[in-house]
Design an enzyme around this catalytic site. Structure first.
Site, PDB file in Angstrom:
ATOM      1  N   THR A 135      44.037  46.655  35.349  1.00  0.00           N
ATOM      2  CA  THR A 135      42.793  46.764  34.602  1.00  0.00           C
ATOM      3  C   THR A 135      42.811  47.975  33.684  1.00  0.00           C
ATOM      4  O   THR A 135      42.201  47.967  32.607  1.00  0.00           O
ATOM      5  CB  THR A 135      41.602  46.838  35.565  1.00  0.00           C
ATOM      6  OG1 THR A 135      41.623  45.695  36.426  1.00  0.00           O
ATOM      7  CG2 THR A 135      40.281  46.870  34.825  1.00  0.00           C
ATOM      8  N   TYR A 186      50.757  47.345  46.401  1.00  0.00           N
ATOM      9  CA  TYR A 186      49.982  46.360  45.650  1.00  0.00           C
ATOM     10  C   TYR A 186      50.721  45.034  45.715  1.00  0.00           C
ATOM     11  O   TYR A 186      51.777  44.867  45.102  1.00  0.00           O
ATOM     12  CB  TYR A 186      49.825  46.846  44.216  1.00  0.00           C
ATOM     13  CG  TYR A 186      48.881  46.046  43.341  1.00  0.00           C
ATOM     14  CD1 TYR A 186      48.114  44.994  43.836  1.00  0.00           C
ATOM     15  CD2 TYR A 186      48.755  46.357  41.986  1.00  0.00           C
ATOM     16  CE1 TYR A 186      47.257  44.289  43.031  1.00  0.00           C
ATOM     17  CE2 TYR A 186      47.893  45.653  41.157  1.00  0.00           C
ATOM     18  CZ  TYR A 186      47.146  44.614  41.686  1.00  0.00           C
ATOM     19  OH  TYR A 186      46.293  43.913  40.879  1.00  0.00           O
ATOM     20  N   LYS A 208      46.663  46.983  48.612  1.00  0.00           N
ATOM     21  CA  LYS A 208      45.730  46.248  47.757  1.00  0.00           C
ATOM     22  C   LYS A 208      46.202  44.803  47.770  1.00  0.00           C
ATOM     23  O   LYS A 208      47.310  44.490  47.317  1.00  0.00           O
ATOM     24  CB  LYS A 208      45.718  46.804  46.340  1.00  0.00           C
ATOM     25  CG  LYS A 208      44.762  46.049  45.416  1.00  0.00           C
ATOM     26  CD  LYS A 208      44.791  46.584  43.991  1.00  0.00           C
ATOM     27  CE  LYS A 208      43.876  45.749  43.090  1.00  0.00           C
ATOM     28  NZ  LYS A 208      43.946  46.188  41.678  1.00  0.00           N
ATOM     29  N   VAL A 213      39.251  47.112  46.005  1.00  0.00           N
ATOM     30  CA  VAL A 213      39.598  47.724  44.722  1.00  0.00           C
ATOM     31  C   VAL A 213      39.173  46.710  43.678  1.00  0.00           C
ATOM     32  O   VAL A 213      39.827  45.691  43.484  1.00  0.00           O
ATOM     33  CB  VAL A 213      41.100  48.036  44.608  1.00  0.00           C
ATOM     34  CG1 VAL A 213      41.415  48.581  43.220  1.00  0.00           C
ATOM     35  CG2 VAL A 213      41.534  49.025  45.680  1.00  0.00           C
TER      36      VAL A 213
END
Length: 310
Positions: A56, A144, A172, A212
């Site tokens: 992002t 992640y 995540k 998140v």
């Protein structure tokens, strides 16, 4: 229905983390003042952690120097009121190690490390990569797992082994493998964070530490309320709040546009720090922006009470 809430799981970076966009100036440069103002707003509205330079945050198109500058600026803005985790993952182990050390020097509290993308590593090479990153600094590591973007899953058995490393503390999770996630949750102390906004409550309910969230850039208080309500034992109300956010989550995250594009479009419409996206991303069109704003207004406007039946 109200139930007695279970003990809160460990949350090394907080519970309500925002995957923050990286504001740019009109000419495309890094907008550090805008980043500080946005970070201040997010923390004031309930975010106890900020994840910088993730997907992002347009990490593929920001320089190493910009990433470090962003950490330092946001740290100056929020002080110790929120944790700062910064993305350091690349497809090059040496580069990832350099970014990890730079993040530590800039003042980050932890690093987010995505699987090396495109290379399609076997699990033993993937495990070795993560261990080398965890050994490169004193910072705790959030792995992640997002195979839809990287092409490689961090398999549950690999996560079970990586959990033994003292600095690998969190995941995540964008694996879309709920069973695999529960397997790791049940057998390790890893703190799991939902990386897909539609899973925020579902994952939290089975023991995750929090989320998140990309959508938290625009509605931080509304998403934090889901967790707080669940923690208070008001599980039915927590589900209602999660469901109310579904329309905006779908428009921002499942409309065929990257979350960065939809987030910046909505933030811009709200006169909040955002700026343009960097190529190869392209801005959202006016119709998309208008639909996002309408969904946002529906979410933030309290529902009208039902009229009394006579």
């Amino acid at each position: 229905m109200t139930t007695t809430p279970p003990p809160l799981p460990p949350s090394p970076f907080g519970r309500a983390l925002c995957a923050m966009i990286t504001p740019f100036t009109g000419s495309g440069g890094l907008d550090l003042d805008g980043a500080q103002r946005l970070a201040e707003r997010l923390v004031a509205a309930g975010c106890d952690g900020l994840v910088l330079s993730g997907t992002t945050g347009e990490s593929p198109t920001t320089t190493d120097a910009e990433k470090a500058e962003l950490v330092a600026a946001v740290r100056e803005a929020v002080g110790g009121r929120a944790s700062i985790v910064t993305g350091v993952g690349t497809f090059d182990t040496r580069h990832t190690l350099d970014l990890t050390r730079a993040a530590e020097k800039a003042g980050a509290d932890g690093v987010l490390v995505v699987s090396p993308y495109y290379s399609r590593l076997p699990q033993d090479a993937l495990e070795a990569h993560f261990r080398e990153v965890a050994d490169a600094s004193g910072l705790p590591v959030m792995l992640y797992d997002i195979p839809g973007r990287t092409g490689t899953r961090i398999e549950p058995d690999t996560l079970l082994r990586l959990a033994e490393h003292p600095r690998i503390v969190a995941v995540k999770d964008c694996s879309y493998d709920f069973l695999g996630t529960q397997k790791v949750l049940s057998r390790t102390e890893l703190a799991y964070y939902a990386g897909c906004d539609e899973h925020n409550l579902a994952l939290y309910a089975v023991g995750a530490a929090g989320y998140v969230s990309t959508v938290a850039n625009v509605v931080p208080a509304q998403l934090r309320a889901v967790l707080d309500t669940f923690d208070a034992g008001e599980t039915t109300e927590a589900a209602r709040l999660q469901q109310r956010a579904t329309e905006l989550v779908e428009l921002m995250m499942a409309s065929g546009l990257p979350g960065t594009v939809t987030t910046k479009a909505l933030l811009s419409d709200l006169n909040l720090p955002s700026g343009p996206v960097r190529a190869p991303l392209r801005p959202a069109d006016r119709t998309t922006a208008a639909n996002l704003r309408a969904a946002y207004e529906r979410l933030v406007t309290p529902p009208r009470p039902h009229a009394a039946v006579r």
